[in-house]
Design a protein around this motif. Structure first.
Motif, PDB file in Angstrom:
ATOM      1  N   GLY A  89     -18.978  21.993   5.737  1.00  0.00           N
ATOM      2  CA  GLY A  89     -18.177  22.366   6.902  1.00  0.00           C
ATOM      3  C   GLY A  89     -18.684  21.732   8.177  1.00  0.00           C
ATOM      4  O   GLY A  89     -19.609  20.944   8.136  1.00  0.00           O
ATOM      5  N   PRO A  90     -18.001  22.050   9.225  1.00  0.00           N
ATOM      6  CA  PRO A  90     -17.260  23.263   9.529  1.00  0.00           C
ATOM      7  C   PRO A  90     -15.831  23.336   8.977  1.00  0.00           C
ATOM      8  O   PRO A  90     -15.227  24.405   9.018  1.00  0.00           O
ATOM      9  N   ALA A  91     -15.251  22.251   8.484  1.00  0.00           N
ATOM     10  CA  ALA A  91     -13.909  22.339   7.900  1.00  0.00           C
ATOM     11  C   ALA A  91     -13.916  23.330   6.743  1.00  0.00           C
ATOM     12  O   ALA A  91     -14.907  23.436   6.013  1.00  0.00           O
ATOM     13  N   GLU A  92     -12.804  24.047   6.588  1.00  0.00           N
ATOM     14  CA  GLU A  92     -12.675  25.010   5.487  1.00  0.00           C
ATOM     15  C   GLU A  92     -11.552  24.647   4.527  1.00  0.00           C
ATOM     16  O   GLU A  92     -11.444  25.230   3.463  1.00  0.00           O
ATOM     17  N   THR A  93     -10.726  23.691   4.918  1.00  0.00           N
ATOM     18  CA  THR A  93      -9.551  23.306   4.132  1.00  0.00           C
ATOM     19  C   THR A  93      -9.708  21.864   3.660  1.00  0.00           C
ATOM     20  O   THR A  93     -10.128  21.001   4.432  1.00  0.00           O
ATOM     21  N   PRO A  94      -9.364  21.568   2.392  1.00  0.00           N
ATOM     22  CA  PRO A  94      -9.484  20.184   1.900  1.00  0.00           C
ATOM     23  C   PRO A  94      -8.525  19.235   2.612  1.00  0.00           C
ATOM     24  O   PRO A  94      -7.535  19.665   3.216  1.00  0.00           O
ATOM     25  N   LEU A  95      -8.817  17.956   2.517  1.00  0.00           N
ATOM     26  CA  LEU A  95      -7.893  16.950   3.039  1.00  0.00           C
ATOM     27  C   LEU A  95      -6.665  16.897   2.140  1.00  0.00           C
ATOM     28  O   LEU A  95      -6.796  16.862   0.913  1.00  0.00           O
ATOM     29  N   PRO A  96      -5.464  16.873   2.709  1.00  0.00           N
ATOM     30  CA  PRO A  96      -4.262  16.776   1.879  1.00  0.00           C
ATOM     31  C   PRO A  96      -4.188  15.414   1.178  1.00  0.00           C
ATOM     32  O   PRO A  96      -4.498  14.387   1.767  1.00  0.00           O
ATOM     33  N   GLU A  97      -3.773  15.460  -0.084  1.00  0.00           N
ATOM     34  CA  GLU A  97      -3.639  14.217  -0.849  1.00  0.00           C
ATOM     35  C   GLU A  97      -2.380  13.482  -0.397  1.00  0.00           C
ATOM     36  O   GLU A  97      -1.375  14.095  -0.038  1.00  0.00           O
ATOM     37  N   ARG A  98      -2.449  12.153  -0.411  1.00  0.00           N
ATOM     38  CA  ARG A  98      -1.324  11.289  -0.052  1.00  0.00           C
ATOM     39  C   ARG A  98      -1.034  10.362  -1.221  1.00  0.00           C
ATOM     40  O   ARG A  98      -1.892  10.099  -2.051  1.00  0.00           O
ATOM     41  N   GLY A  99       0.159   9.835  -1.254  1.00  0.00           N
ATOM     42  CA  GLY A  99       0.550   8.948  -2.340  1.00  0.00           C
ATOM     43  C   GLY A  99       0.229   7.497  -2.069  1.00  0.00           C
ATOM     44  O   GLY A  99       0.397   7.014  -0.951  1.00  0.00           O
ATOM     45  N   ILE A 100      -0.251   6.827  -3.089  1.00  0.00           N
ATOM     46  CA  ILE A 100      -0.445   5.368  -3.060  1.00  0.00           C
ATOM     47  C   ILE A 100      -0.027   4.829  -4.418  1.00  0.00           C
ATOM     48  O   ILE A 100       0.113   5.584  -5.380  1.00  0.00           O
ATOM     49  N   GLU A 101       0.169   3.529  -4.462  1.00  0.00           N
ATOM     50  CA  GLU A 101       0.479   2.862  -5.728  1.00  0.00           C
ATOM     51  C   GLU A 101      -0.473   1.691  -5.881  1.00  0.00           C
ATOM     52  O   GLU A 101      -0.783   1.010  -4.915  1.00  0.00           O
ATOM     53  N   VAL A 102      -0.933   1.484  -7.093  1.00  0.00           N
ATOM     54  CA  VAL A 102      -1.762   0.319  -7.382  1.00  0.00           C
ATOM     55  C   VAL A 102      -0.888  -0.645  -8.167  1.00  0.00           C
ATOM     56  O   VAL A 102      -0.367  -0.311  -9.229  1.00  0.00           O
ATOM     57  N   ASP A 103      -0.712  -1.841  -7.598  1.00  0.00           N
ATOM     58  CA  ASP A 103       0.109  -2.874  -8.224  1.00  0.00           C
ATOM     59  C   ASP A 103      -0.768  -4.097  -8.420  1.00  0.00           C
ATOM     60  O   ASP A 103      -1.001  -4.854  -7.469  1.00  0.00           O
ATOM     61  N   GLY A 104      -1.279  -4.239  -9.622  1.00  0.00           N
ATOM     62  CA  GLY A 104      -2.212  -5.334  -9.881  1.00  0.00           C
ATOM     63  C   GLY A 104      -3.479  -5.117  -9.087  1.00  0.00           C
ATOM     64  O   GLY A 104      -4.173  -4.119  -9.252  1.00  0.00           O
ATOM     65  N   GLU A 105      -3.767  -6.029  -8.172  1.00  0.00           N
ATOM     66  CA  GLU A 105      -4.962  -5.918  -7.342  1.00  0.00           C
ATOM     67  C   GLU A 105      -4.643  -5.356  -5.950  1.00  0.00           C
ATOM     68  O   GLU A 105      -5.528  -5.289  -5.108  1.00  0.00           O
ATOM     69  N   GLN A 106      -3.407  -4.953  -5.725  1.00  0.00           N
ATOM     70  CA  GLN A 106      -3.002  -4.451  -4.406  1.00  0.00           C
ATOM     71  C   GLN A 106      -2.859  -2.940  -4.411  1.00  0.00           C
ATOM     72  O   GLN A 106      -2.334  -2.348  -5.367  1.00  0.00           O
ATOM     73  N   ILE A 107      -3.321  -2.301  -3.334  1.00  0.00           N
ATOM     74  CA  ILE A 107      -3.114  -0.857  -3.127  1.00  0.00           C
ATOM     75  C   ILE A 107      -2.050  -0.737  -2.065  1.00  0.00           C
ATOM     76  O   ILE A 107      -2.209  -1.238  -0.934  1.00  0.00           O
ATOM     77  N   LEU A 108      -0.952  -0.099  -2.420  1.00  0.00           N
ATOM     78  CA  LEU A 108       0.213   0.022  -1.539  1.00  0.00           C
ATOM     79  C   LEU A 108       0.460   1.470  -1.157  1.00  0.00           C
ATOM     80  O   LEU A 108       0.215   2.377  -1.970  1.00  0.00           O
ATOM     81  N   PRO A 109       0.969   1.722   0.046  1.00  0.00           N
ATOM     82  CA  PRO A 109       1.361   3.095   0.371  1.00  0.00           C
ATOM     83  C   PRO A 109       2.575   3.476  -0.462  1.00  0.00           C
ATOM     84  O   PRO A 109       3.401   2.629  -0.797  1.00  0.00           O
ATOM     85  N   ALA A 110       2.658   4.749  -0.842  1.00  0.00           N
ATOM     86  CA  ALA A 110       3.792   5.193  -1.672  1.00  0.00           C
ATOM     87  C   ALA A 110       5.014   5.442  -0.818  1.00  0.00           C
ATOM     88  O   ALA A 110       4.950   5.661   0.348  1.00  0.00           O
TER      89      ALA A 110
END
Length: 145
Positions: free
Chosen positions: A124-145
């Protein structure tokens, strides 16, 4: 008759000064700021979609990650070949997390630490986890979902 203290020279000089002041008062200046330059156009996407990519898979270390504050994302690689993404906004007071080190996503504002595996609070001091976000892996590239 009383003698006037004004001379012709004084009247002409005073009139010229008054005219100059009046002309200056009539002059206008454009005080508006000039508009900012237009932003550069985004690069055209290539066949691999690299223009939209957040990073290459090789840029994200195993057991670590990278922060993309302009996208409000943290991308991690908890184990080889597994990529996860979370919000880069700390759940404590809304600071942007600053780094990923020693297996944790670290908020440098107040010291909160989150797990690279699932965004859970490790310290802490945070009590809440970080929200998960979407991504896509396309070959060697990481793209936002």
């Amino acid at each position: 008759m009383p003698h006037s203290a004004l001379t012709r020279r004084a009247v002409v000089t005073g009139s010229a000064g008054a005219c100059a002041a009046a002309l200056c008062a009539c002059t206008t200046y454009d005080a508006r700021p000039s508009p900012p330059p237009a932003p550069a156009p985004p690069p055209p996407p290539d066949a691999t979609g690299a223009a939209d990519a957040l990073a290459r898979t090789a840029d994200i270390p195993v057991g670590g990650g990278a922060v993309f504050p302009d996208r409000d994302l943290v991308v991690t690689q908890p184990v080889a070949g597994e990529f996860r993404a979370f919000s880069a906004t700390c759940t404590h007071q809304g600071c942007t997390v600053g780094e990923v080190s020693d297996g944790a996503i670290v908020c440098t504002c107040h010291g909160s630490r989150f797990a690279v595996e699932d965004g859970a609070v490790v310290e802490g001091p945070a009590e809440t986890p970080l929200p998960e976000r979407g991504i896509e892996v396309d070959g060697e590239q990481i793209l936002p979902a």
